[in-house]
Each structure stands twice: as structure tokens, then as C-alpha cells.
Write a protein that holds these residues in place. Structure first.
Motif, PDB file in Angstrom:
ATOM      1  N   MET A 677      88.389  21.577  43.247  1.00 40.14           N
ATOM      2  CA  MET A 677      87.669  22.751  42.751  1.00 40.14           C
ATOM      3  C   MET A 677      86.656  23.255  43.776  1.00 40.14           C
ATOM      4  N   PRO A 678      86.708  24.538  44.158  1.00 39.72           N
ATOM      5  CA  PRO A 678      85.684  25.077  45.059  1.00 39.72           C
ATOM      6  C   PRO A 678      84.293  24.889  44.466  1.00 39.72           C
ATOM      7  N   LEU A 679      83.336  24.505  45.320  1.00 45.22           N
ATOM      8  CA  LEU A 679      81.982  24.192  44.865  1.00 45.22           C
ATOM      9  C   LEU A 679      80.970  24.871  45.778  1.00 45.22           C
ATOM     10  N   ASN A 683      78.414  24.772  50.365  1.00 46.20           N
ATOM     11  CA  ASN A 683      78.334  25.845  51.358  1.00 46.20           C
ATOM     12  C   ASN A 683      77.726  25.389  52.679  1.00 46.20           C
ATOM     13  N   HIS A 684      76.759  24.488  52.619  1.00 50.48           N
ATOM     14  CA  HIS A 684      76.058  24.064  53.830  1.00 50.48           C
ATOM     15  C   HIS A 684      76.831  23.035  54.648  1.00 50.48           C
ATOM     16  N   ASN A 685      77.893  22.470  54.076  1.00 51.55           N
ATOM     17  CA  ASN A 685      78.496  21.313  54.729  1.00 51.55           C
ATOM     18  C   ASN A 685      79.348  21.646  55.950  1.00 51.55           C
ATOM     19  N   PHE A 686      80.220  22.643  55.801  1.00 53.62           N
ATOM     20  CA  PHE A 686      81.062  23.078  56.907  1.00 53.62           C
ATOM     21  C   PHE A 686      81.901  21.937  57.486  1.00 53.62           C
ATOM     22  N   PHE A 687      82.411  21.068  56.624  1.00 55.95           N
ATOM     23  CA  PHE A 687      83.316  20.032  57.107  1.00 55.95           C
ATOM     24  C   PHE A 687      84.657  20.673  57.454  1.00 55.95           C
ATOM     25  N   ASP A 691      87.084  22.894  54.555  1.00 64.15           N
ATOM     26  CA  ASP A 691      86.541  24.212  54.839  1.00 64.15           C
ATOM     27  C   ASP A 691      86.629  25.157  53.648  1.00 64.15           C
ATOM     28  N   GLU A 692      87.282  24.724  52.557  1.00 59.61           N
ATOM     29  CA  GLU A 692      87.329  25.528  51.338  1.00 59.61           C
ATOM     30  C   GLU A 692      86.307  25.053  50.310  1.00 59.61           C
TER      31      GLU A 692
END
Length: 721
Positions: A677-679, A683-687, A691-692
Motif C-alpha cells: 500500500m502506498p504510504l 515520502n522522505h525515505n527515497f529508497f 520508490d513507490e
């Protein structure tokens, strides 16, 4: 056959009632020219037909007549009364909103199995005047995120809005506030600034129809509507055409304020034009925050007065106002001016006197972005709140608490006593007008959770969380509403299989409240209780055992692991009202094991909706047992590190292994039935591998397992003391 076997007496009674009802013709009497009365009659008529009654129009040869009317002399605003007498049942409302509530209350009674001839007299009135939903729109939304963007098409579907607004009025919410950075170009073609619009005529007509229909349907249901936007934002097209407001447009959201004259004119005229072109829109909300960086409190308030408020007052019609309190605390005033932010804001609101329709609703975030924590007011956005807004008692405004939910989106939640306690502690003062309920990082539109192919009884995300909305709405209207009302809703859905579900949810989803009370949080990303995630440095991660040990609590009655271990080692103690880690672990074990017992043996075969209900109880329960074991492990680990005793290290390892085992149970339950599920919190993680911004309990399993490694590799500091 199954139902008859389980409920022979119930089914027999139902069949007798249905047989009798089939012979009964019911006439509804109401004013067809009034949209609210027509809506009330339509919804009541649907319930009557579901129960086997025939709707007729004969006012002399009926079997039963139901009269719907407004009785202002007898009832107050939003109140209703149902008065049965022989073959006539009268439904009165103190106004049209109250009349709708009365019709829906009668419909609910019928659906619960009560025949029309056995309906009893009842009368209800609202406890709180403002009962609103905070709804972030997915276009030009506040926090750009794949988790929010995915709702774009669903939120443009009028069938979706009809269902959402039906849910609101059924649960006795009375206001919906639509939030985004800059709503104006979606709603108007600015008369003096056509260059601001990005749309073709066809595209604009579609947007215009969407907003007109949302407001029309809301008005038909007796709902107030508000636009709430952030302060100095314009369209990109406007900014580029005039070389102003260089970052004051989507996707930026915390930028310097641009107070140039052309920006002021554009926004003031846009506010007025929207009010003129959308007569069913009730009001606006204003916010002293994003888009105003670099401005002092007095500068911000003056800009509000001269632009947004002036634009509202320029419209030749009544307007309602939501005034958000400034996010900063303390003084921060202009040189030579010794007024705090709170005093500046209160003075500005009181100068408006009776310029707006009804009281000004002053919105304050309850416990910042995490109202689902402790019902005690600990902080608002920016920190602790003084009494400036409350003393002396305001005359032209009312405080409305913002009960933000940034903590659970997938799992169903329902703790009625928490909401009752919240209202009792924070809703009784004469300066309180009510509550908002809603999220910044979640939009209840697209169902992006459900992974099974079997049919379910919902289309959209908010319908999955039906209990959450029902509890908040009905209890805000009347905190005395008994649990039997909510239990009946389970039984309407699932028959006797739903008998234990309300109690099970109340026990199991209290896990979330306890974690959010134990682990202090502030803005949106600082906690996501459902996933046991928190912002740690620059990243949102699983709350490790180390962070649990060291982190302060939200609720001052709770005791952190570090404080507990160190105080007890020094011979101290805690009062009976304090919730220490061992007490919390005991509560979690007691309640969640009981929740598991309550749902044990419920046969969900062939009913995917019931399967999800039961699965969510089990998931919350294992999350609660996970936290209980984690607390025990954290206490032992901290003792070992500080004071030695290798046995404590082994105790820590064992408990953290058990915590991992409960997490594995969560994964086993949720992996087949929940999607990744997109969370927004990610937003800050940028793994690169994520990336989604996808969340699932299975995806953080390795982070959970690291707790065991932390305990195994821990070293005692006692030799250094």
C-alpha cells in the motif's frame, strides 16, 4: 437454511413481520418542493420497501401514514422527534437537518427488525454544533505523494461523492471541508485574470460540474460545505504569466509569502467570484501557515484581513468562516509589539463581530496530528496551548478540535469509549463548538487495500472503515448513544456472527491508542501506529527497541521504558495513576487475548467482508501482543545495558523473539488479503527499492527482526559506572 437454523425464532418473527408488511400500504407526507424533505422521504422510503412495505400516495385509504415536517417551536436546531399514534407516525425536525436525522433514525429502526406498528416515541438533540469531516482533495494536495495521487479519478466520480455524503448524513456529521492548496482555477475562470486558468473550456466545464454537484448534493442532505486552502498560493500559470509567487504553487507547500499587489488582487477577487458562482457553498477556511514563510504574525493576520476575509465579505450573501489558529506558539511579534500570536489572532477574530453567518469555527489540532492517542489535551500544532483563546469566554467564535488520523488507514478501528471520553474531557466547555475528523496523509476514496478476488460489500475505501465514521459521527451528535446501536450495525451486516465484533474491535484496536500514547509524536510523519513506524532522523522506519526505550511519551500518565528502569533501580516508585511498561504490557496481553477469544471460531467461509472484519481484529491483537513482548524485552535490555546481569540480556532476547513471532502472525494474516500500500509517511525515505512508497507489514519484517540482533549484540555499560 443456515440462518433459519441459527435463528429460528428471529426468522419466524421476520417472516411474520414481512408477511404483515406486504399487506400494508404506507403513505409518506412531506413537502416535495423542499430538497431536504424529498431526500428524507426517499431514504425512508427505501428502508420501508426493503422491509416489505408498499409505498402509496393515498391520504385516506392508507394502512399507515408517516408525516415529515419541521416543528421549530417544539424542537431546537438539528433535533428530531418520532411520535407514533395509531396508524400515523409523525417525524418532526427542529429544522430540515433534524428532519433528515429523524427520517434516517426511523429507517434504522425498521432495518433493525422493528415493525412500523411497534416503533416507540423518541427524541434527540445534538450535543455539539459542529461535526465536520476534513477531506483533502487529491489535486494540488498538500503533500505530493503517490498515496494521494492514486485517488484522482475516484474523487472525480459523482457516484463516489453521493455515497460519501450519504454516509456523512447517516452518521450525523453536518459539515464537509474540502482542502487543497489552490482551489480557485478548478472552480472559476477568473474574470480579470483569465491567464490563471490551465483548462480548456471542456475541461473546465467538467471541473465546474463536479464542484456544483458536490455542493448541491451536500445541501440536499443538510450538510454545510467549506473550502479550506493554504494561504498565498496561486496557479503555476498565474505565477509564470506575472513573474510573481515563484514557488507558491503545487507541488511546493512551505514557501515565502508573496504579498505583491497583483497576487492580493487575484486571490481576493477569486474568493468573491467563487462565492458568487457557487451559491450552495457555505464558507471558507483560512490558514496562517504554508505560503507565508518570512512573515510576522501581524503581517500574516493583516494579509488575511485585507485579502481573504475581505474577499468573503465582498460577496453579497451570508458566509461561514473556519479560522485555523496559527501553527507557531509564543511571541514572534513585530518589533515594538508585545502581543503573542494567540492575542493577535483573538483580537482579529473578535473585530469581525457578527460579520459572518453563525460563530467562527476556530480549528485547533488536538495533540498535533495524532488525536487518536490520549484523550487528554497535551499539545496543539506547535506545542502547548495557553488559555488566550478561552478566557474570557469568546462571544463570536467556538473552538473546533481537529481529530487528525495519520495512524491507521488499512485496518478497521473502533473504540467507542475512547471517543466518549474524548468528548467528555474536551467537548463540554462553553467555548467548544465541535470537532473535525480527517487525515492529511490519507484520502478515503480508492480502495487500494483489498487483495482478494471474492466479492465484498464495499466499493470505496471509506466504506471499509464504516465503524470509524459511525462511532465519531453518532457520538459527536449524542455521546450517550449506547453500544447497542453500533452492535446492531454489525448484526445487520453479519447476523449472529457479528455478535462479538464490536467488543473485539474495542479491545484490539485500543492497541493503536496505547502505542500513540506511549510514543510521543508531532506532525504527520512522526508516527504511523498501524505500521509501528515513526520518523527517525530523516527516515520513516519501524520503531526499534532502542527508539522505544529512549523516546518520551505522549500521555504524561504513561512512563517510558528508560524512566521506569532508572527510577526503579534508584529505589523510586510511580503513583497508582501512572501506566508503567509492565502495567501496559499486562493491559495489552489481557485485552488482545480476549479479542482473539471473541473472534475464535467465527466461520467466515463464503463471506469475504466478514473475513476482513475478523482478520483485522486478529491483526490488531497480534500487534498488541507484539508490543507487550517488545516492552518486556526493552525493559530487560535497558536493565542489562545499564546495570549488568547477563540473565536480563537473555530475557530481552526471548521477549524480542516472541515479539517477532507475533509480527510473523500479522504477516501471515495480512499478506494474502492486503496489497502493498502506498504510504505518504514514506515520502522522505527515497529508497530505490521502494520508490513507490509501499508499505506492508511483510516489507518491514527484517527491521523487526533486527531487534533480536540488537539485544544479542548489546553490551553492558555497568563496568563504566
Amino acid at each position: 437454511m443456515t440462518i433459519k437454523r441459527l435463528f429460528p425464532s428471529f426468522v419466524l418473527l421476520f417472516l411474520l413481520n414481512a408477511t404483515a408488511a406486504c399487506a400494508q400500504e404506507v403513505t409518506l407526507v412531506y413537502d416535495e418542493t423542499v430538497p431536504q424533505e424529498a431526500y428524507a422521504a426517499r431514504k425512508l422510503g427505501e428502508a420501508l420497501e426493503e422491509q416489505g412495505y408498499e409505498l402509496g400516495s393515498d391520504r385516506s385509504g392508507y394502512d399507515h401514514l408517516i408525516s415529515l415536517s419541521v416543528h421549530e417551536e417544539r424542537l431546537g436546531s438539528e433535533a428530531f422527534a418520532i411520535v407514533p399514534e395509531d396508524r400515523v407516525t409523525s417525524v418532526y425536525g427542529g429544522d430540515h437537518r433534524g428532519l433528515i436525522y429523524g427520517a434516517l433514525a426511523l429507517a434504522e429502526t425498521l432495518r433493525n427488525g422493528t415493525p412500523l406498528t411497534a416503533v416507540e416515541s423518541t427524541e434527540q438533540s445534538p450535543n455539539l454544533a459542529f461535526r465536520g469531516i476534513k477531506y483533502n482533495l487529491p489535486w494540488e494536495t498538500y503533500r505530493p505523494s503517490s498515496a494521494l495521487d492514486q485517488h484522482y479519478e475516484t474523487a472525480r466520480d459523482l457516484d463516489y461523492w453521493e455515497s460519501f455524503l450519504d454516509m456523512m448524513v447517516a452518521n450525523r456529521f453536518n459539515a464537509i471541508s474540502l482542502w487543497n492548496l489552490h482551489p480557485f482555477t478548478f472552480m472559476i475562470q477568473p474574470k480579470n485574470f483569465p491567464e490563471a486558468s490551465p483548462w480548456s473550456d471542456k475541461e473546465f466545464a467538467q471541473w465546474q460540474r463536479l464542484y456544483r454537484e458536490i455542493f448541491r448534493m451536500a445541501k440536499e442532505r443538510g450538510l454545510d460545505t467549506y473550502l479550506v486552502h493554504w494561504s498565498i498560493f496561486v496557479s503555476r500559470e498565474f505565477a509564470e504569466a506575472h513573474s510573481v509567487a515563484e514557488q507558491n504553487f503545487y507541488p511546493h507547500y512551505y514557501v515565502e509569502g508573496d504579498t505583491s499587489e497583483i497576487v492580493r488582487r487575484y486571490l481576493r477577487e477569486s474568493v468573491t467570484q467563487v462565492l458568487e458562482e457557487y451559491p450552495n457553498l457555505d464558507g471558507f477556511g483560512i490558514s496562517h501557515g504554508e505560503g507565508m514563510a518570512g512573515m510576522t504574525p501581524l503581517e500574516r493576520q493583516k494579509w488575511m484581513d485585507d485579502v481573504l476575509i475581505a474577499g468573503m465579505l465582498d460577496a453579497d450573501r451570508p458566509v461561514k468562516l473556519i479560522h485555523r489558529v496559527p501553527f507557531s506558539s509564543g511571541t514572534g511579534s513585530e518589533p515594538g509589539v508585545s502581543k503573542s500570536v494567540e492575542v493577535v489572532t483573538r483580537d482579529a477574530m473578535e473585530k469581525l463581530e457578527d460579520r459572518f453567518d453563525g460563530p467562527i469555527w476556530v480549528e485547533m489540532k488536538f495533540n498535533w496530528s495524532h488525536a487518536h492517542s490520549t484523550p487528554e489535551l497535551v499539545k496543539v500544532h506547535g506545542g502547548k496551548l495557553g488559555d488566550t483563546y478561552f478566557k474570557p469566554t469568546p462571544k463570536n467564535y467556538k473552538v473546533t478540535w481537529q481529530a487528525r488520523n495519520e495512524d491507521f488507514f488499512a485496518l478497521r478501528w473502533g473504540v467507542p469509549d475512547f471517543i466518549r471520553q474524548h468528548i467528555a474531557l474536551n467537548g463540554a466547555a462553553d467555548y467548544v463548538g465541535g470537532y473535525f475528523v480527517g487525515s492529511e496523509t490519507y484520502i478515503p476514496a480508492l480502495d487500494y487495500f483489498t487483495a482478494v478476488d471474492e466479492p465484498v460489500d464495499w466499493n470505496w475505501a471509506f466504506e471499509r472503515q464504516w465503524l470509524f465514521y459511525q462511532l465519531w459521527g453518532r457520538l459527536l451528535y449524542d455521546p450517550e448513544t449506547p453500544d447497542s446501536v453500533f452492535q446492531a450495525a454489525f448484526n445487520r451486516r453479519y447476523g449472529a456472527k457479528g455478535d462479538n465484533l464490536l467488543n473485539a474491535y474495542s479491545l484490539a484496536s485500543s492497541t493503536q491508542l496505547r502505542l500513540a500514547s506511549l510514543y510521543d509524536s508531532r506532525w504527520d510523519f512522526t508516527l504511523y501506529s498501524e505500521g509501528f513506524l515513526a520518523l527517525q532522523g530523516d527516515y520513516t522506519r519501524y520503531i526499534s527497541v532502542d527508539h522505544l526505550i529512549d523516546h518520551p511519551t505522549m500521555d504524561p500518565d504513561y512512563v517510558s521504558v528508560a524512566d521506569f528502569v532508572e527510577t526503579m533501580h534508584e529505589g523510586g516508585s510511580f503513583g497508582v495513576d501512572r501506566i508503567t511498561p509492565p502495567i501496559l504490557a499486562e493491559q495489552l496481553e489481557r485485552d488482545n487475548r480476549e479479542a482473539l477469544r471473541l473472534v475464535e471460531g467465527i466461520d467466515t467461509e463464503g463471506n469475504a467482508s466478514l473475513m476482513y472484519e475478523v482478520a483485522d481484529v486478529k491483526t490488531w491483537a497480534h500487534l498488541g501482543l507484539h508490543l507487550a513482548e517488545k516492552l518486556k524485552g526493552a525493559v530487560a535490555l535497558h536493565r542489562y545495558r545499564l546495570y549488568g546481569d547477563e540473565e536480563q540480556q537473555q530475557v530481552a532476547i526471548r521477549h524480542l523473539q516472541q515479539a517477532l513471532a507475533h509480527w510473523d502472525q500479522v504477516v501471515e494474516i495480512t499478506r494474502p488479503i492486503y496489497r502493498d500500500m502506498p504510504l505518504t509517511h514514506y515520502n522522505h525515505n527515497f529508497f530505490e527499492a521502494n520508490d513507490e512508497n509501499l508499505f506492508h507489514w511483510a516489507l518491514v519484517r527484517d527491521e523487526v527482526a533486527q531487534d533480536v540482533d540488537i539485544a544479542r549484540s548489546a553490551e553492558s555499560e555497568s563496568s563504566d559506572r
